[in-house]
Motif scaffolding. Structure first.
Motif, PDB file in Angstrom:
ATOM      1  N   LEU A  26       0.840  -1.188   0.000  1.00 41.58           N
ATOM      2  CA  LEU A  26       0.000   0.000   0.000  1.00 41.58           C
ATOM      3  C   LEU A  26       0.881   1.246   0.000  1.00 41.58           C
ATOM      4  CD1 LEU A  26      -2.685   1.545   0.364  1.00 41.58           C
ATOM      5  CD2 LEU A  26      -2.406   1.206   2.834  1.00 41.58           C
ATOM      6  N   HIS A  27       1.860   1.257   0.868  1.00 40.58           N
ATOM      7  CA  HIS A  27       2.770   2.398   0.978  1.00 40.58           C
ATOM      8  C   HIS A  27       3.500   2.662  -0.342  1.00 40.58           C
ATOM      9  CE1 HIS A  27       6.530   4.488   2.030  1.00 40.58           C
ATOM     10  NE2 HIS A  27       5.829   5.040   3.011  1.00 40.58           N
ATOM     11  N   ASP A  28       3.937   1.584  -0.995  1.00 36.77           N
ATOM     12  CA  ASP A  28       4.779   1.741  -2.183  1.00 36.77           C
ATOM     13  C   ASP A  28       3.997   1.986  -3.467  1.00 36.77           C
ATOM     14  OD1 ASP A  28       6.948   1.301  -0.539  1.00 36.77           O
ATOM     15  OD2 ASP A  28       7.259  -0.781  -1.158  1.00 36.77           O
ATOM     16  N   HIS A  29       2.768   1.491  -3.548  1.00 37.97           N
ATOM     17  CA  HIS A  29       2.070   1.484  -4.841  1.00 37.97           C
ATOM     18  C   HIS A  29       0.775   2.282  -4.873  1.00 37.97           C
ATOM     19  CE1 HIS A  29       4.821  -1.439  -6.601  1.00 37.97           C
ATOM     20  NE2 HIS A  29       4.759  -2.101  -5.466  1.00 37.97           N
ATOM     21  N   TRP A  30       0.330   2.793  -3.752  1.00 40.07           N
ATOM     22  CA  TRP A  30      -0.950   3.508  -3.744  1.00 40.07           C
ATOM     23  C   TRP A  30      -0.930   4.723  -4.662  1.00 40.07           C
ATOM     24  CZ3 TRP A  30      -5.661   2.275  -2.868  1.00 40.07           C
ATOM     25  CH2 TRP A  30      -6.627   3.257  -2.686  1.00 40.07           C
ATOM     26  N   SER A  31       0.167   5.454  -4.651  1.00 42.77           N
ATOM     27  CA  SER A  31       0.238   6.688  -5.442  1.00 42.77           C
ATOM     28  C   SER A  31       0.058   6.425  -6.937  1.00 42.77           C
ATOM     29  CB  SER A  31       1.570   7.404  -5.194  1.00 42.77           C
ATOM     30  OG  SER A  31       2.656   6.606  -5.621  1.00 42.77           O
ATOM     31  N   GLU A  32       0.335   5.194  -7.393  1.00 46.99           N
ATOM     32  CA  GLU A  32       0.184   4.864  -8.803  1.00 46.99           C
ATOM     33  C   GLU A  32      -1.294   4.803  -9.224  1.00 46.99           C
ATOM     34  OE1 GLU A  32       2.159   1.144  -9.096  1.00 46.99           O
ATOM     35  OE2 GLU A  32       4.038   1.904  -8.259  1.00 46.99           O
ATOM     36  N   LEU A  33      -2.178   4.689  -8.223  1.00 52.43           N
ATOM     37  CA  LEU A  33      -3.608   4.549  -8.495  1.00 52.43           C
ATOM     38  C   LEU A  33      -4.357   5.868  -8.343  1.00 52.43           C
ATOM     39  CD1 LEU A  33      -5.286   1.911  -9.094  1.00 52.43           C
ATOM     40  CD2 LEU A  33      -6.028   2.027  -6.711  1.00 52.43           C
ATOM     41  N   VAL A  34      -3.820   6.737  -7.512  1.00 52.99           N
ATOM     42  CA  VAL A  34      -4.515   7.959  -7.122  1.00 52.99           C
ATOM     43  C   VAL A  34      -4.418   9.021  -8.215  1.00 52.99           C
ATOM     44  CG1 VAL A  34      -4.515   9.872  -5.480  1.00 52.99           C
ATOM     45  CG2 VAL A  34      -4.193   7.521  -4.674  1.00 52.99           C
ATOM     46  N   ARG A  35      -5.522   9.711  -8.465  1.00 53.23           N
ATOM     47  CA  ARG A  35      -5.530  10.815  -9.417  1.00 53.23           C
ATOM     48  C   ARG A  35      -5.563  12.166  -8.712  1.00 53.23           C
ATOM     49  NH1 ARG A  35      -9.698   9.042 -14.309  1.00 53.23           N
ATOM     50  NH2 ARG A  35      -8.538   7.209 -15.031  1.00 53.23           N
ATOM     51  N   HIS A  36      -6.449  12.303  -7.749  1.00 49.34           N
ATOM     52  CA  HIS A  36      -6.646  13.605  -7.119  1.00 49.34           C
ATOM     53  C   HIS A  36      -6.174  13.645  -5.665  1.00 49.34           C
ATOM     54  CE1 HIS A  36      -8.918  14.624 -10.679  1.00 49.34           C
ATOM     55  NE2 HIS A  36      -9.702  13.585 -10.482  1.00 49.34           N
ATOM     56  N   GLY A  37      -6.184  12.515  -4.991  1.00 39.61           N
ATOM     57  CA  GLY A  37      -5.711  12.471  -3.608  1.00 39.61           C
ATOM     58  C   GLY A  37      -6.802  12.573  -2.569  1.00 39.61           C
ATOM     59  N   ASN A  38      -8.033  12.850  -3.001  1.00 34.87           N
ATOM     60  CA  ASN A  38      -9.131  12.959  -2.039  1.00 34.87           C
ATOM     61  C   ASN A  38     -10.291  12.025  -2.386  1.00 34.87           C
ATOM     62  OD1 ASN A  38     -10.030  14.242  -4.332  1.00 34.87           O
ATOM     63  ND2 ASN A  38     -10.758  16.097  -3.284  1.00 34.87           N
ATOM     64  N   GLU A  39     -10.008  10.999  -3.188  1.00 32.42           N
ATOM     65  CA  GLU A  39     -11.047  10.048  -3.575  1.00 32.42           C
ATOM     66  C   GLU A  39     -11.490   9.208  -2.366  1.00 32.42           C
ATOM     67  OE1 GLU A  39      -8.147  10.247  -7.129  1.00 32.42           O
ATOM     68  OE2 GLU A  39      -8.047  10.221  -4.935  1.00 32.42           O
ATOM     69  N   THR A  40     -12.766   8.886  -2.323  1.00 32.65           N
ATOM     70  CA  THR A  40     -13.263   7.979  -1.288  1.00 32.65           C
ATOM     71  C   THR A  40     -12.803   6.563  -1.598  1.00 32.65           C
ATOM     72  OG1 THR A  40     -15.196   9.344  -0.839  1.00 32.65           O
ATOM     73  CG2 THR A  40     -15.311   7.029  -0.171  1.00 32.65           C
ATOM     74  N   VAL A 188       1.452  -5.790 -11.141  1.00 28.56           N
ATOM     75  CA  VAL A 188       2.469  -4.804 -10.798  1.00 28.56           C
ATOM     76  C   VAL A 188       3.726  -5.438 -10.224  1.00 28.56           C
ATOM     77  CG1 VAL A 188       2.974  -2.788  -9.351  1.00 28.56           C
ATOM     78  CG2 VAL A 188       0.708  -3.054 -10.399  1.00 28.56           C
ATOM     79  N   LEU A 189       3.558  -6.450  -9.380  1.00 23.52           N
ATOM     80  CA  LEU A 189       4.703  -6.983  -8.627  1.00 23.52           C
ATOM     81  C   LEU A 189       4.393  -8.361  -8.096  1.00 23.52           C
ATOM     82  CD1 LEU A 189       7.476  -6.285  -7.081  1.00 23.52           C
ATOM     83  CD2 LEU A 189       5.989  -5.663  -5.161  1.00 23.52           C
ATOM     84  N   THR A 190       5.414  -9.223  -8.051  1.00 24.40           N
ATOM     85  CA  THR A 190       5.342 -10.474  -7.312  1.00 24.40           C
ATOM     86  C   THR A 190       6.555 -10.561  -6.404  1.00 24.40           C
ATOM     87  OG1 THR A 190       4.072 -11.706  -8.972  1.00 24.40           O
ATOM     88  CG2 THR A 190       5.385 -12.998  -7.437  1.00 24.40           C
ATOM     89  N   ASN A 191       6.324 -10.938  -5.158  1.00 22.96           N
ATOM     90  CA  ASN A 191       7.402 -11.003  -4.182  1.00 22.96           C
ATOM     91  C   ASN A 191       7.333 -12.330  -3.438  1.00 22.96           C
ATOM     92  OD1 ASN A 191       9.592  -9.790  -2.556  1.00 22.96           O
ATOM     93  ND2 ASN A 191       8.081  -9.892  -0.908  1.00 22.96           N
ATOM     94  N   THR A 192       8.453 -13.057  -3.394  1.00 20.04           N
ATOM     95  CA  THR A 192       8.517 -14.324  -2.663  1.00 20.04           C
ATOM     96  C   THR A 192       8.716 -14.061  -1.180  1.00 20.04           C
ATOM     97  OG1 THR A 192       9.454 -15.459  -4.587  1.00 20.04           O
ATOM     98  CG2 THR A 192       9.735 -16.517  -2.438  1.00 20.04           C
ATOM     99  N   LEU A 193       7.886 -14.692  -0.351  1.00 12.20           N
ATOM    100  CA  LEU A 193       7.997 -14.505   1.085  1.00 12.20           C
ATOM    101  C   LEU A 193       9.232 -15.223   1.623  1.00 12.20           C
ATOM    102  CD1 LEU A 193       4.337 -14.951   2.393  1.00 12.20           C
ATOM    103  CD2 LEU A 193       5.494 -12.874   1.656  1.00 12.20           C
ATOM    104  N   ALA A 194       9.943 -14.567   2.502  1.00 10.34           N
ATOM    105  CA  ALA A 194      11.090 -15.195   3.163  1.00 10.34           C
ATOM    106  C   ALA A 194      10.616 -16.337   4.053  1.00 10.34           C
ATOM    107  CB  ALA A 194      11.842 -14.155   3.998  1.00 10.34           C
ATOM    108  N   HIS A 195      11.493 -17.323   4.259  1.00 10.29           N
ATOM    109  CA  HIS A 195      11.116 -18.482   5.069  1.00 10.29           C
ATOM    110  C   HIS A 195      10.746 -18.082   6.492  1.00 10.29           C
ATOM    111  CE1 HIS A 195      12.194 -20.876   1.754  1.00 10.29           C
ATOM    112  NE2 HIS A 195      13.499 -20.928   1.950  1.00 10.29           N
TER     113      HIS A 195
END
Length: 220
Positions: A26-40, A188-195
């Motif tokens: 969420l922290h890393d990729h949310w801004s890629e979705l947002v257009r105006h910043g005040n969307e519900t 967008v991304l795939t990440n392997t979980l550490a053991h």
């Protein structure tokens, strides 16, 4: 949705799915979705995720939908925030500022309830549902959302057929099957979980992966 199952898990505090911190995707990729910043933002099956405070602090009105009243109460109490509670059917609404939790069954939402929603954040909804309900969830979400809505979706995949409880594994191609007719699906991304990742370690998994998707409505 199995109401008794989820009520029992919250009553016993069997909530290993609760992260307790803001999700890094969420922290890393949310801004890629947002257009105006005040969307519900709609957060289905939200639990007491701190992600909702993060979204609120970044300027978004937030509408979480959660079955368990324990989760709704804990969400505000743990943040030391007072919520105004409006009992009702099919949802009891908890409100603090422009952050609301609707306590009730997600499948009872109708288009009028979410007419103001422009973004959706799903970290733990799709993977909380068994296969049949995942299909119903995708169909229902598509049916109620406005045409302009977009979504950030996070999934989990692992190869262990013996695990019959959530979070369930959701393959990348299943996301296309569920949403591809109504949304453009961008992987967008795939990440392997550490053991030693808490979930992988608790379930004894190797090779578990998390994927991030960006979904936008197809135009007719």
């Amino acid at each position: 949705m199995d109401h008794e199952f989820w009520h029992a898990r919250w009553a016993r505090q069997e909530i290993g799915f609760h992260e307790g911190t803001v999700n890094r995707y969420l922290h890393d990729h949310w801004s890629e979705l947002v257009r105006h910043g005040n969307e519900t933002v709609l957060v289905p099956l939200c639990g007491k995720a701190r992600d909702m405070w993060w979204l609120h602090d970044h300027g978004h009105p937030v509408m979480g939908v959660e079955l368990s009243p324990i989760a709704c109460k804990d969400f505000f109490e743990e943040a030391e925030a007072r919520a105004h509670v409006t009992p009702g059917q099919p949802f009891t609404r908890y409100r603090h500022d422009d952050l609301e939790l609707w306590c009730g069954d997600f499948f009872q939402l109708v288009p009028e309830d979410v007419r103001h929603v422009r973004l959706v954040y799903d970290r733990a909804a799709l993977i909380a549902l068994p296969p049949k309900l995942r299909k119903e969830y995708a169909v229902h979400l598509s049916a109620i959302l406005p045409d302009s809505a977009a979504m950030l979706l996070i999934t989990l995949d692992y190869d262990n057929p013996d695990l019959k409880a959530p979070p369930f594994n959701v393959r990348d191609d299943e996301v296309d099957e569920l949403f591809g007719a109504d949304f453009r699906v961008e992987h967008v991304l795939t990440n392997t979980l550490a053991h030693d990742h808490p979930f992988a370690k608790r379930r004894g998994l190797t090779g578990a992966t998390e994927s991030v998707f960006r979904l936008t409505r197809r135009t007719s």
